[in-house]
Design a protein around this motif. Structure first.
Motif, PDB file in Angstrom:
ATOM      1  N   SER A 178       2.861  -3.413   9.772  1.00 30.04           N
ATOM      2  CA  SER A 178       2.122  -4.293  10.204  1.00 30.04           C
ATOM      3  C   SER A 178       0.536  -3.836  10.384  1.00 30.04           C
ATOM      4  O   SER A 178      -0.147  -3.970   9.656  1.00 30.04           O
ATOM      5  CB  SER A 178       2.330  -5.580  11.367  1.00 30.04           C
ATOM      6  N   ASP A 234      -1.696   0.418  -5.701  1.00 35.04           N
ATOM      7  CA  ASP A 234      -1.352  -1.031  -5.581  1.00 35.04           C
ATOM      8  C   ASP A 234       0.255  -0.945  -6.301  1.00 35.04           C
ATOM      9  O   ASP A 234       0.039  -0.528  -7.249  1.00 35.04           O
ATOM     10  CB  ASP A 234      -2.523  -2.289  -5.327  1.00 35.04           C
ATOM     11  N   ARG A 289      -5.991  -0.326   4.619  1.00 37.61           N
ATOM     12  CA  ARG A 289      -6.706  -0.568   4.687  1.00 37.61           C
ATOM     13  C   ARG A 289      -7.480   0.283   3.006  1.00 37.61           C
ATOM     14  O   ARG A 289      -7.384   1.083   2.884  1.00 37.61           O
ATOM     15  CB  ARG A 289      -8.327  -0.541   5.879  1.00 37.61           C
ATOM     16  N   PRO A 301      -9.729  -5.158   4.922  1.00 44.00           N
ATOM     17  CA  PRO A 301      -7.953  -4.582   5.153  1.00 44.00           C
ATOM     18  C   PRO A 301      -7.433  -5.193   3.813  1.00 44.00           C
ATOM     19  O   PRO A 301      -8.463  -5.762   3.357  1.00 44.00           O
ATOM     20  CB  PRO A 301      -7.996  -6.133   6.340  1.00 44.00           C
ATOM     21  N   LEU A 302      -6.630  -5.153   3.555  1.00 41.98           N
ATOM     22  CA  LEU A 302      -5.884  -5.471   2.474  1.00 41.98           C
ATOM     23  C   LEU A 302      -4.393  -6.724   2.810  1.00 41.98           C
ATOM     24  O   LEU A 302      -3.606  -6.108   3.622  1.00 41.98           O
ATOM     25  CB  LEU A 302      -4.727  -4.539   1.652  1.00 41.98           C
ATOM     26  N   ALA A 303      -4.061  -7.446   1.447  1.00 45.67           N
ATOM     27  CA  ALA A 303      -3.370  -8.097   1.553  1.00 45.67           C
ATOM     28  C   ALA A 303      -2.263  -7.574   1.788  1.00 45.67           C
ATOM     29  O   ALA A 303      -1.487  -6.499   1.008  1.00 45.67           O
ATOM     30  CB  ALA A 303      -3.145  -9.620   0.672  1.00 45.67           C
ATOM     31  N   SER A 304      -0.809  -8.796   2.263  1.00 44.77           N
ATOM     32  CA  SER A 304       0.413  -7.751   2.267  1.00 44.77           C
ATOM     33  C   SER A 304       1.004  -7.651   1.055  1.00 44.77           C
ATOM     34  O   SER A 304       0.920  -8.857   0.256  1.00 44.77           O
ATOM     35  CB  SER A 304       1.906  -8.936   2.972  1.00 44.77           C
ATOM     36  N   GLY A 305       1.707  -6.617   1.608  1.00 44.11           N
ATOM     37  CA  GLY A 305       2.605  -6.104  -0.722  1.00 44.11           C
ATOM     38  C   GLY A 305       2.450  -4.496  -0.011  1.00 44.11           C
ATOM     39  O   GLY A 305       3.197  -4.099   0.418  1.00 44.11           O
ATOM     40  N   LYS A 309       2.339  -8.459   6.767  1.00 45.47           N
ATOM     41  CA  LYS A 309       0.495  -9.486   8.377  1.00 45.47           C
ATOM     42  C   LYS A 309       1.080  -9.973   8.775  1.00 45.47           C
ATOM     43  O   LYS A 309       2.217 -11.449   8.296  1.00 45.47           O
ATOM     44  CB  LYS A 309      -0.815  -9.613   7.404  1.00 45.47           C
TER      45      LYS A 309
END
Length: 90
Positions: A12, A33, A59, A65-69, A90
């Protein structure tokens, strides 16, 4: 180079990738990604042989910060390469 271990995964806040470099040479960790776009790249120019680590804080290269995934990593040291999957929550 031995296989990399990401701890914790899922993570997290940050994850640490540990690996063993057989030779004294620089290493690079690239994070992608799901669409295969490079989102961050970390370099280690120390080049020391033995156990080494990279820490990724979830990040992008620009610090946001990047989104959850699900993300993929490619760890390269000399001619050696290891790939794997990371789960950011997150």
């Amino acid at each position: 180079m031995s296989a990399a271990t990401a701890l914790p995964s899922p993570f997290s806040q940050s994850t640490t990738l540990r690996y063993v470099a057989q030779k004294a040479e620089p290493a690079k960790l690239t994070i992608y990604d799901l669409k295969g776009r490079r989102v961050n790249e970390l370099n280690d120019y120390s080049g020391a042989a033995g156990e080494r680590t990279f820490r990724w804080d979830g990040r992008a290269q620009n610090g946001l910060p990047l989104a959850s995934g699900v993300f993929f990593y490619r760890l390269q040291s000399g001619k050696n390469m290891v790939t794997g999957k990371l789960l950011l929550l997150k």
